[in-house]
Design an enzyme around this catalytic site. Sequence first.
Site, PDB file in Angstrom:
ATOM      1  N   ASP A   1     -32.259  93.993  13.447  1.00 22.76           N
ATOM      2  CA  ASP A   1     -33.613  94.161  13.989  1.00 22.76           C
ATOM      3  C   ASP A   1     -33.700  95.553  14.624  1.00 22.76           C
ATOM      4  O   ASP A   1     -33.705  95.718  15.839  1.00 22.76           O
ATOM      5  CB  ASP A   1     -33.902  93.062  15.013  1.00 22.76           C
ATOM      6  N   LYS A   2     -33.787  96.552  13.779  1.00 26.45           N
ATOM      7  CA  LYS A   2     -33.698  97.932  14.236  1.00 26.45           C
ATOM      8  C   LYS A   2     -34.806  98.310  15.214  1.00 26.45           C
ATOM      9  O   LYS A   2     -34.581  99.087  16.138  1.00 26.45           O
ATOM     10  CB  LYS A   2     -33.724  98.890  13.042  1.00 26.45           C
TER      11      LYS A   2
ATOM     12  N   ASN B   1     -24.173 100.048   3.223  1.00 26.70           N
ATOM     13  CA  ASN B   1     -25.424 100.684   3.620  1.00 26.70           C
ATOM     14  C   ASN B   1     -25.180 102.127   4.032  1.00 26.70           C
ATOM     15  O   ASN B   1     -24.107 102.472   4.535  1.00 26.70           O
ATOM     16  CB  ASN B   1     -26.106  99.897   4.748  1.00 26.70           C
ATOM     17  N   ARG B   2     -26.182 102.943   3.797  1.00 29.68           N
ATOM     18  CA  ARG B   2     -26.182 104.320   4.289  1.00 29.68           C
ATOM     19  C   ARG B   2     -27.568 104.644   4.861  1.00 29.68           C
ATOM     20  O   ARG B   2     -28.192 105.640   4.525  1.00 29.68           O
ATOM     21  CB  ARG B   2     -25.774 105.306   3.188  1.00 29.68           C
TER      22      ARG B   2
ATOM     23  N   PHE C   1     -29.613 105.500  10.705  1.00 28.26           N
ATOM     24  CA  PHE C   1     -30.399 105.343  11.944  1.00 28.26           C
ATOM     25  C   PHE C   1     -31.903 105.453  11.682  1.00 28.26           C
ATOM     26  O   PHE C   1     -32.633 106.091  12.456  1.00 28.26           O
ATOM     27  CB  PHE C   1     -29.991 106.393  12.989  1.00 28.26           C
TER      28      PHE C   1
ATOM     29  N   ASN D   1     -29.234  99.019  21.503  1.00 28.39           N
ATOM     30  CA  ASN D   1     -28.246  99.933  20.930  1.00 28.39           C
ATOM     31  C   ASN D   1     -28.914 101.282  20.689  1.00 28.39           C
ATOM     32  O   ASN D   1     -29.982 101.351  20.078  1.00 28.39           O
ATOM     33  CB  ASN D   1     -27.737  99.317  19.617  1.00 28.39           C
TER      34      ASN D   1
ATOM     35  N   SER E   1     -21.468 104.951  13.621  1.00 23.17           N
ATOM     36  CA  SER E   1     -22.086 104.875  12.300  1.00 23.17           C
ATOM     37  C   SER E   1     -21.515 105.963  11.399  1.00 23.17           C
ATOM     38  O   SER E   1     -21.411 107.123  11.813  1.00 23.17           O
ATOM     39  CB  SER E   1     -23.603 105.049  12.410  1.00 23.17           C
TER      40      SER E   1
ATOM     41  N   ASN F   1     -23.041 107.055   8.813  1.00 20.21           N
ATOM     42  CA  ASN F   1     -24.148 107.552   8.003  1.00 20.21           C
ATOM     43  C   ASN F   1     -24.951 108.677   8.659  1.00 20.21           C
ATOM     44  O   ASN F   1     -25.969 109.098   8.117  1.00 20.21           O
ATOM     45  CB  ASN F   1     -25.077 106.387   7.650  1.00 20.21           C
ATOM     46  N   THR F   2     -24.501 109.150   9.820  1.00 20.20           N
ATOM     47  CA  THR F   2     -25.070 110.329  10.455  1.00 20.20           C
ATOM     48  C   THR F   2     -23.958 111.369  10.520  1.00 20.20           C
ATOM     49  O   THR F   2     -22.968 111.161  11.234  1.00 20.20           O
ATOM     50  CB  THR F   2     -25.589 110.019  11.871  1.00 20.20           C
TER      51      THR F   2
ATOM     52  N   LYS G   1     -19.659 101.139  21.166  1.00 18.55           N
ATOM     53  CA  LYS G   1     -19.346 100.624  19.831  1.00 18.55           C
ATOM     54  C   LYS G   1     -18.571 101.667  19.041  1.00 18.55           C
ATOM     55  O   LYS G   1     -19.034 102.793  18.871  1.00 18.55           O
ATOM     56  CB  LYS G   1     -20.631 100.246  19.088  1.00 18.55           C
TER      57      LYS G   1
ATOM     58  N   ASN H   1     -17.822  98.787  13.977  1.00 15.51           N
ATOM     59  CA  ASN H   1     -18.917  99.052  13.048  1.00 15.51           C
ATOM     60  C   ASN H   1     -18.441  98.889  11.601  1.00 15.51           C
ATOM     61  O   ASN H   1     -17.371  98.325  11.350  1.00 15.51           O
ATOM     62  CB  ASN H   1     -19.439 100.472  13.305  1.00 15.51           C
ATOM     63  N   THR H   2     -19.219  99.397  10.657  1.00 15.19           N
ATOM     64  CA  THR H   2     -18.845  99.348   9.244  1.00 15.19           C
ATOM     65  C   THR H   2     -17.725 100.345   8.959  1.00 15.19           C
ATOM     66  O   THR H   2     -17.463 101.261   9.731  1.00 15.19           O
ATOM     67  CB  THR H   2     -20.050  99.679   8.359  1.00 15.19           C
TER      68      THR H   2
ATOM     69  N   GLY I   1     -19.493  92.903   5.941  1.00 13.03           N
ATOM     70  CA  GLY I   1     -19.379  91.597   5.308  1.00 13.03           C
ATOM     71  C   GLY I   1     -17.935  91.157   5.165  1.00 13.03           C
ATOM     72  O   GLY I   1     -17.015  91.704   5.795  1.00 13.03           O
TER      73      GLY I   1
ATOM     74  N   GLY J   1     -17.358  91.022   9.430  1.00 11.14           N
ATOM     75  CA  GLY J   1     -16.811  90.022   8.533  1.00 11.14           C
ATOM     76  C   GLY J   1     -16.765  88.611   9.078  1.00 11.14           C
ATOM     77  O   GLY J   1     -16.019  87.767   8.563  1.00 11.14           O
TER      78      GLY J   1
END
Length: 328
Positions: A62-63, A108-109, A112, A137, A171, A173-174, A209, A238-239, A260, A289
């Site tokens: 829920d971003k 995912n990528r 943010f 967050n 993350s 992805n940044t 995190k 995180n991932t 996952g 996971g």
Amino acid sequence: MAWYHPLLFTLDAERAHALTIAMLEAWGKAGTPLSPPGDERHAVTVAGIRFPNPVGLAAGVDKDARAIRGFLGLGFGFVEVGTLTPKPQPGNPKPRIFRLPEDRGVVNRLGFNNGGIDAALARVAALTPRPGVIGINVGANKDSVDRIADYATAVAKAAPLADYVTINISSPNTPGLRDLQSQPELGELIAASDAARHVGGKRVPLFLKIAPDLDRAGLEVAARAAIDGGIDALIVSNTTISRPPTLRSAKAGETGGLSGAPLAPLARAKLAEAIAITGGAIPVISAGGIGSAAEARARLDAGASLVQLYSALVYEGPGLARRIVAGL
């Protein structure tokens, strides 16, 4: 398998996610959803916060804080919204979410993507009465010239409305974000965030995190900085940018963070490392996971104070949190 599962799987992953959020937002606005399941045996206090049960929704779902009531109604003991940045940003180009059905995972990528912290906080403020425990967050904008200042700004804005605030520096992805997990940047970041979290004499709990890709030495650095800087809990983790060789899904090679079921072994290992390194000096929250009561129980038995879910909802459906709590 419930009817919604194959229906959502006919849609692009990001469209399916947006539809899910919209449905839960509407459900939450339509009335008062069921309260979190459990009794006093499930309640736990972490960082001075009483959680009605230890199963939470991880950030990234829920971003924009649109469906807090809905997710709490699904049985989660707490909901962590975000990641929220000081300014709105679109995130990375689409497509940027990929299901790995044969592996029960997700890559995912997103980067943010969010509508900015001010818009999300207005939604949190409108939740009266307060429906439950809400974590916020926060992160830095991709184009920021001063990322530590971004975090301090976001923490200061979030603190008056949050039960706790999470600093997300993990993350993948940044570009460059994970550099903040190292010294001296991490110490500077924690100090700036600590100064920003005080509201009218109240010290709002601050969580950190971290990534599962830190080696033991890196995890020791992060844990020591967190303890010395007064962080109230570590979220591990995180991932991951790693890829287990056992992955079978066609999209497994996509760039981004893996979550996952394939993340579970690494998440378990990093939880054990974090517990050993911290020695009880700081609570540790386990994410990555977790898709069953047995897995959640194993993480709690290993020393986690709380657990968080995300990608397992894609495969197990909206009843997962309630089933896990019942299974505890």
